[in-house]
Design a protein around this motif. Structure first.
Motif, PDB file in Angstrom:
ATOM      1  N   ASN A   1       0.813  -1.214   0.000  1.00  0.00           N
ATOM      2  CA  ASN A   1       0.000   0.000   0.000  1.00  0.00           C
ATOM      3  C   ASN A   1       0.846   1.263   0.000  1.00  0.00           C
ATOM      4  OD1 ASN A   1      -3.137  -0.490   0.467  1.00  0.00           O
ATOM      5  ND2 ASN A   1      -2.016  -2.152   1.433  1.00  0.00           N
ATOM      6  N   ILE A   2       2.110   1.139   0.426  1.00  0.00           N
ATOM      7  CA  ILE A   2       3.007   2.301   0.418  1.00  0.00           C
ATOM      8  C   ILE A   2       3.724   2.419  -0.918  1.00  0.00           C
ATOM      9  CG2 ILE A   2       4.985   3.391   1.550  1.00  0.00           C
ATOM     10  CD1 ILE A   2       4.315   1.783   4.045  1.00  0.00           C
ATOM     11  N   VAL A   3       4.164   1.300  -1.462  1.00  0.00           N
ATOM     12  CA  VAL A   3       5.010   1.296  -2.662  1.00  0.00           C
ATOM     13  C   VAL A   3       4.277   0.724  -3.874  1.00  0.00           C
ATOM     14  CG1 VAL A   3       7.167   0.490  -3.667  1.00  0.00           C
ATOM     15  CG2 VAL A   3       7.066   1.078  -1.224  1.00  0.00           C
ATOM     16  N   GLY A   4       3.768  -0.496  -3.730  1.00  0.00           N
ATOM     17  CA  GLY A   4       3.198  -1.206  -4.876  1.00  0.00           C
ATOM     18  C   GLY A   4       2.005  -0.513  -5.497  1.00  0.00           C
ATOM     19  N   VAL A   5       1.053  -0.079  -4.673  1.00  0.00           N
ATOM     20  CA  VAL A   5      -0.164   0.540  -5.205  1.00  0.00           C
ATOM     21  C   VAL A   5       0.119   1.889  -5.865  1.00  0.00           C
ATOM     22  CG1 VAL A   5      -2.440   1.455  -4.600  1.00  0.00           C
ATOM     23  CG2 VAL A   5      -1.679  -0.730  -3.638  1.00  0.00           C
ATOM     24  N   PRO A   6       0.849   2.811  -5.202  1.00  0.00           N
ATOM     25  CA  PRO A   6       1.136   4.086  -5.885  1.00  0.00           C
ATOM     26  C   PRO A   6       1.937   3.910  -7.170  1.00  0.00           C
ATOM     27  CG  PRO A   6       1.541   4.288  -3.530  1.00  0.00           C
ATOM     28  CD  PRO A   6       1.324   2.836  -3.805  1.00  0.00           C
ATOM     29  N   LEU A   7       2.980   3.055  -7.136  1.00  0.00           N
ATOM     30  CA  LEU A   7       3.786   2.843  -8.339  1.00  0.00           C
ATOM     31  C   LEU A   7       2.983   2.132  -9.424  1.00  0.00           C
ATOM     32  CD1 LEU A   7       7.322   1.863  -6.955  1.00  0.00           C
ATOM     33  CD2 LEU A   7       6.550   4.067  -7.879  1.00  0.00           C
ATOM     34  N   GLY A   8       2.174   1.156  -9.013  1.00  0.00           N
ATOM     35  CA  GLY A   8       1.341   0.449  -9.979  1.00  0.00           C
ATOM     36  C   GLY A   8       0.322   1.370 -10.621  1.00  0.00           C
ATOM     37  N   THR A   9      -0.235   2.283  -9.818  1.00  0.00           N
ATOM     38  CA  THR A   9      -1.185   3.254 -10.365  1.00  0.00           C
ATOM     39  C   THR A   9      -0.494   4.184 -11.358  1.00  0.00           C
ATOM     40  OG1 THR A   9      -2.490   3.182  -8.322  1.00  0.00           O
ATOM     41  CG2 THR A   9      -2.810   5.082  -9.772  1.00  0.00           C
ATOM     42  N   ALA A  10       0.688   4.690 -10.975  1.00  0.00           N
ATOM     43  CA  ALA A  10       1.428   5.592 -11.866  1.00  0.00           C
ATOM     44  C   ALA A  10       1.827   4.885 -13.160  1.00  0.00           C
ATOM     45  CB  ALA A  10       2.672   6.120 -11.152  1.00  0.00           C
ATOM     46  N   LEU A  11       2.275   3.626 -13.045  1.00  0.00           N
ATOM     47  CA  LEU A  11       2.655   2.852 -14.222  1.00  0.00           C
ATOM     48  C   LEU A  11       1.462   2.652 -15.148  1.00  0.00           C
ATOM     49  CD1 LEU A  11       4.819   1.097 -15.679  1.00  0.00           C
ATOM     50  CD2 LEU A  11       3.968  -0.850 -14.341  1.00  0.00           C
ATOM     51  N   GLY A  12       0.308   2.307 -14.548  1.00  0.00           N
ATOM     52  CA  GLY A  12      -0.892   2.090 -15.352  1.00  0.00           C
ATOM     53  C   GLY A  12      -1.364   3.352 -16.052  1.00  0.00           C
ATOM     54  N   GLN A  13      -1.193   4.490 -15.387  1.00  0.00           N
ATOM     55  CA  GLN A  13      -1.600   5.758 -15.995  1.00  0.00           C
ATOM     56  C   GLN A  13      -0.689   6.155 -17.154  1.00  0.00           C
ATOM     57  OE1 GLN A  13      -1.543   8.224 -12.497  1.00  0.00           O
ATOM     58  NE2 GLN A  13      -3.684   7.779 -11.963  1.00  0.00           N
ATOM     59  N   GLN A  14       0.585   5.763 -17.075  1.00  0.00           N
ATOM     60  CA  GLN A  14       1.551   6.128 -18.114  1.00  0.00           C
ATOM     61  C   GLN A  14       1.581   5.130 -19.270  1.00  0.00           C
ATOM     62  OE1 GLN A  14       3.285   9.051 -18.209  1.00  0.00           O
ATOM     63  NE2 GLN A  14       2.097   9.591 -16.378  1.00  0.00           N
TER      64      GLN A  14
ATOM     65  N   THR B   1     -11.762  17.947   3.104  1.00  0.00           N
ATOM     66  CA  THR B   1     -10.483  18.547   3.514  1.00  0.00           C
ATOM     67  C   THR B   1     -10.039  19.620   2.538  1.00  0.00           C
ATOM     68  OG1 THR B   1      -9.896  16.373   4.420  1.00  0.00           O
ATOM     69  CG2 THR B   1      -8.153  18.013   4.313  1.00  0.00           C
ATOM     70  N   GLY B   2     -10.384  19.449   1.262  1.00  0.00           N
ATOM     71  CA  GLY B   2     -10.025  20.429   0.253  1.00  0.00           C
ATOM     72  C   GLY B   2      -8.692  20.179  -0.413  1.00  0.00           C
ATOM     73  N   LEU B   3      -8.168  18.946  -0.288  1.00  0.00           N
ATOM     74  CA  LEU B   3      -6.901  18.616  -0.934  1.00  0.00           C
ATOM     75  C   LEU B   3      -7.130  18.403  -2.432  1.00  0.00           C
ATOM     76  CD1 LEU B   3      -5.362  16.113   1.647  1.00  0.00           C
ATOM     77  CD2 LEU B   3      -4.958  18.566   1.457  1.00  0.00           C
ATOM     78  N   ALA B   4      -6.076  18.589  -3.204  1.00  0.00           N
ATOM     79  CA  ALA B   4      -6.163  18.399  -4.656  1.00  0.00           C
ATOM     80  C   ALA B   4      -6.266  16.914  -4.987  1.00  0.00           C
ATOM     81  CB  ALA B   4      -4.931  19.005  -5.327  1.00  0.00           C
ATOM     82  N   ASP B   5      -6.841  16.624  -6.163  1.00  0.00           N
ATOM     83  CA  ASP B   5      -6.961  15.231  -6.601  1.00  0.00           C
ATOM     84  C   ASP B   5      -5.597  14.545  -6.668  1.00  0.00           C
ATOM     85  OD1 ASP B   5      -9.659  15.598  -6.807  1.00  0.00           O
ATOM     86  OD2 ASP B   5      -9.670  15.842  -8.986  1.00  0.00           O
ATOM     87  N   SER B   6      -4.562  15.306  -7.016  1.00  0.00           N
ATOM     88  CA  SER B   6      -3.220  14.727  -7.136  1.00  0.00           C
ATOM     89  C   SER B   6      -2.647  14.274  -5.809  1.00  0.00           C
ATOM     90  CB  SER B   6      -2.268  15.750  -7.773  1.00  0.00           C
ATOM     91  OG  SER B   6      -2.225  16.940  -6.993  1.00  0.00           O
ATOM     92  N   SER B   7      -3.244  14.729  -4.704  1.00  0.00           N
ATOM     93  CA  SER B   7      -2.727  14.367  -3.375  1.00  0.00           C
ATOM     94  C   SER B   7      -3.298  13.041  -2.870  1.00  0.00           C
ATOM     95  CB  SER B   7      -3.056  15.468  -2.368  1.00  0.00           C
ATOM     96  OG  SER B   7      -4.461  15.562  -2.172  1.00  0.00           O
ATOM     97  N   VAL B   8      -4.266  12.485  -3.577  1.00  0.00           N
ATOM     98  CA  VAL B   8      -4.911  11.253  -3.110  1.00  0.00           C
ATOM     99  C   VAL B   8      -3.901  10.118  -2.982  1.00  0.00           C
ATOM    100  CG1 VAL B   8      -6.568   9.453  -3.722  1.00  0.00           C
ATOM    101  CG2 VAL B   8      -7.186  11.864  -3.960  1.00  0.00           C
ATOM    102  N   THR B   9      -2.981  10.029  -3.938  1.00  0.00           N
ATOM    103  CA  THR B   9      -1.969   8.970  -3.877  1.00  0.00           C
ATOM    104  C   THR B   9      -1.143   9.088  -2.602  1.00  0.00           C
ATOM    105  OG1 THR B   9      -1.824   8.894  -6.281  1.00  0.00           O
ATOM    106  CG2 THR B   9      -0.004   7.937  -5.056  1.00  0.00           C
ATOM    107  N   VAL B  10      -0.788  10.311  -2.228  1.00  0.00           N
ATOM    108  CA  VAL B  10      -0.024  10.537  -0.997  1.00  0.00           C
ATOM    109  C   VAL B  10      -0.845  10.130   0.227  1.00  0.00           C
ATOM    110  CG1 VAL B  10       1.098  12.280   0.447  1.00  0.00           C
ATOM    111  CG2 VAL B  10       1.301  12.401  -2.045  1.00  0.00           C
ATOM    112  N   VAL B  11      -2.121  10.477   0.233  1.00  0.00           N
ATOM    113  CA  VAL B  11      -2.991  10.130   1.360  1.00  0.00           C
ATOM    114  C   VAL B  11      -3.093   8.610   1.519  1.00  0.00           C
ATOM    115  CG1 VAL B  11      -5.350  10.245   2.258  1.00  0.00           C
ATOM    116  CG2 VAL B  11      -4.314  12.262   1.192  1.00  0.00           C
ATOM    117  N   LEU B  12      -3.270   7.901   0.405  1.00  0.00           N
ATOM    118  CA  LEU B  12      -3.354   6.440   0.461  1.00  0.00           C
ATOM    119  C   LEU B  12      -2.027   5.834   0.908  1.00  0.00           C
ATOM    120  CD1 LEU B  12      -5.438   5.679  -2.760  1.00  0.00           C
ATOM    121  CD2 LEU B  12      -6.234   5.856  -0.398  1.00  0.00           C
TER     122      LEU B  12
END
Length: 424
Positions: free
Chosen positions: A140-153, A237-248
């Motif tokens: 959840n710290i490494v695999g999910v954020p990196l996997g999401t970024a990889l899938g988006q690219q 909270t009013g955070l940007a959509d781009s911050s969701v990955t950091v929150v997760l």
């Protein structure tokens, strides 16, 4: 740390990545396949259905299969499921691939927990099980954020191809690092049928069932919030959509801290650790209803929720294994079915509250209520267990007294016989 635990952690990392990364890739999958995002959301539920069905089924099928061979076979099925997901030509086949990938999830963690506990030194079984779960939290710290970024690219299929490779690596690590563990025959030579009956009897134990029920309600409290965490931090909270990955990722950090703390605490005091984690979960979920309005406080609370929420997993796993100690595999695997029922039930309950117009923060109170129900079930199980131990202890004392009186009477008879022999 035995290297076998490293192999189990690598496998858990792959499983955790494929389970949660789909949540971040839903828009990409929906666009690629021409379906709506809510329809694509069924892919998350499909994996959970696979876990719920596969955990008891595959654990029962493999009761007489040596542990290492079973772990490799389950990881092989996981790898095939992810390959099928990556290569799926349409929505229907993708749905089937997700179910297939989820089937071995619970059985793997059930068998893996039994193996980890057997490899641990005396008094450190919970630490070993928690070490295996670390792979899930790190995902959840490494695999999910990196996997999401990889899938988006590169496209969402690339993510599941990488998970397929992780599955192959995990299979190799399991084959090399996990030692052969002979199965203990307890069925008097009755074979697989006798062993399966023993596993089913253990699963039907009242304390095991109460432990599973605790997992369903207690962990549902986590998912009532987690399922809508992204919407809460952006809408409230009013955070940007781009911050969701950091929150997760912060939630994953909390999960890792919780897993690290749960091992030694559970080894020291299992039920108090479970009670404390569930009680703290209820309190911090209520607190999040207020801290969610302040960005820095919201982020801190997210970490704490992840920590106390995941701190429940190790004591729950050890509890069902302890109460089914003579046949723990099916009970340990079924615990993960309970966790995934909690996933689905918590998400449904939180979503129902939002749909009813109670606001984006309503899942916090729903989650707190579910955690309290889980705590109540856990306390009830503890009270019943204590009474049962008291009754067993009293019965043991009575038997000891009867044996002692019988011994004294026998001694008196033998003495009288000796005296009679002397008179004659």
């Amino acid at each position: 740390m035995p290297l076998a635990l490293l192999a189990l952690s690598v496998a858990a990392f792959g499983i955790g990545t494929t389970e949660f990364v789909m949540m971040g890739l839903l828009p990409n999958v929906a666009d690629d396949l021409g379906v709506s995002v809510p329809t694509a959301g069924h892919l998350v539920s499909a994996y959970a259905i696979g876990v719920v069905i596969g955990a008891p089924l595959l654990a029962a099928v493999g009761v007489r299969v040596p542990r290492r061979r079973m772990l490799i076979a389950l990881m092989g099925l996981f790898t095939i499921g992810n390959l099928a997901t990556a290569l799926a030509p349409g929505y229907g086949t993708l749905l089937a691939g997700r179910v297939l990938a989820g089937l071995p999830h619970g059985a793997f963690f059930g068998v893996g927990a039994v193996v980890a506990a057997r490899l641990a030194r005396e008094g450190r079984a919970a630490r070993a099980v928690a070490t295996m779960f670390l792979g899930l939290t790190v995902a959840n710290i490494v695999g999910v954020p990196l996997g999401t970024a990889l899938g988006q690219q590169l496209g969402w299929r690339a993510t599941f191809l990488v998970v397929t490779v992780i599955g192959l690596v995990a299979m190799g690590a399991l084959a090399v690092l996990v030692p052969y563990l002979p199965l203990e025959r307890r069925d008097g030579g009755a074979g697989a049928g006798g062993e399966l009956r023993r596993e089913l009897r253990a699963l039907g134990d009242r304390q095991v069932l109460l432990g599973l029920l605790t997992a369903v309600f207690g962990f549902a409290g986590v998912f009532a919030l987690y399922s809508y965490l992204a919407s809460m931090v952006t809408e409230v909270t009013g955070l940007a959509d781009s911050s969701v990955t950091v929150v997760l990722a912060l939630f994953g950090v909390g999960m890792t801290l919780g897993a690290l703390a749960a091992g030694p605490l559970t080894d020291r005091a299992l039920r108090p650790t479970l009670y404390g984690a569930l009680g703290a979960l209820a309190l911090v979920l209520v607190a999040f209803r207020f801290t969610v309005h302040v960005p820095w406080a919201a982020l801190v609370t997210v970490v704490v929720i992840g920590a106390v929420g995941f701190m429940t997993t190790t004591p729950l796993q050890m509890l069902v294994m302890e109460k089914a100690r003579h046949a723990p595999t099916l009970a340990a695997a079924s615990n993960h079915s309970a966790f995934n029922l909690a996933n689905a039930g918590g998400a449904w309950a939180g979503g129902t509250a939002i749909a009813a117009g109670w606001g984006w923060t309503s899942p916090t109170l729903v989650g707190a209520a579910l955690a309290v129900v889980g705590l109540a079930v856990a306390v009830l199980a503890g009270v019943l267990d204590g009474r049962g131990a008291s009754v067993r202890g009293s019965a043991s004392v009575r038997r000891s007294r009867v044996v002692a009186r019988g011994g004294e009477a026998g001694a008196g008879v033998r003495a009288g016989a000796a005296d009679g022999a002397g008179v004659r």
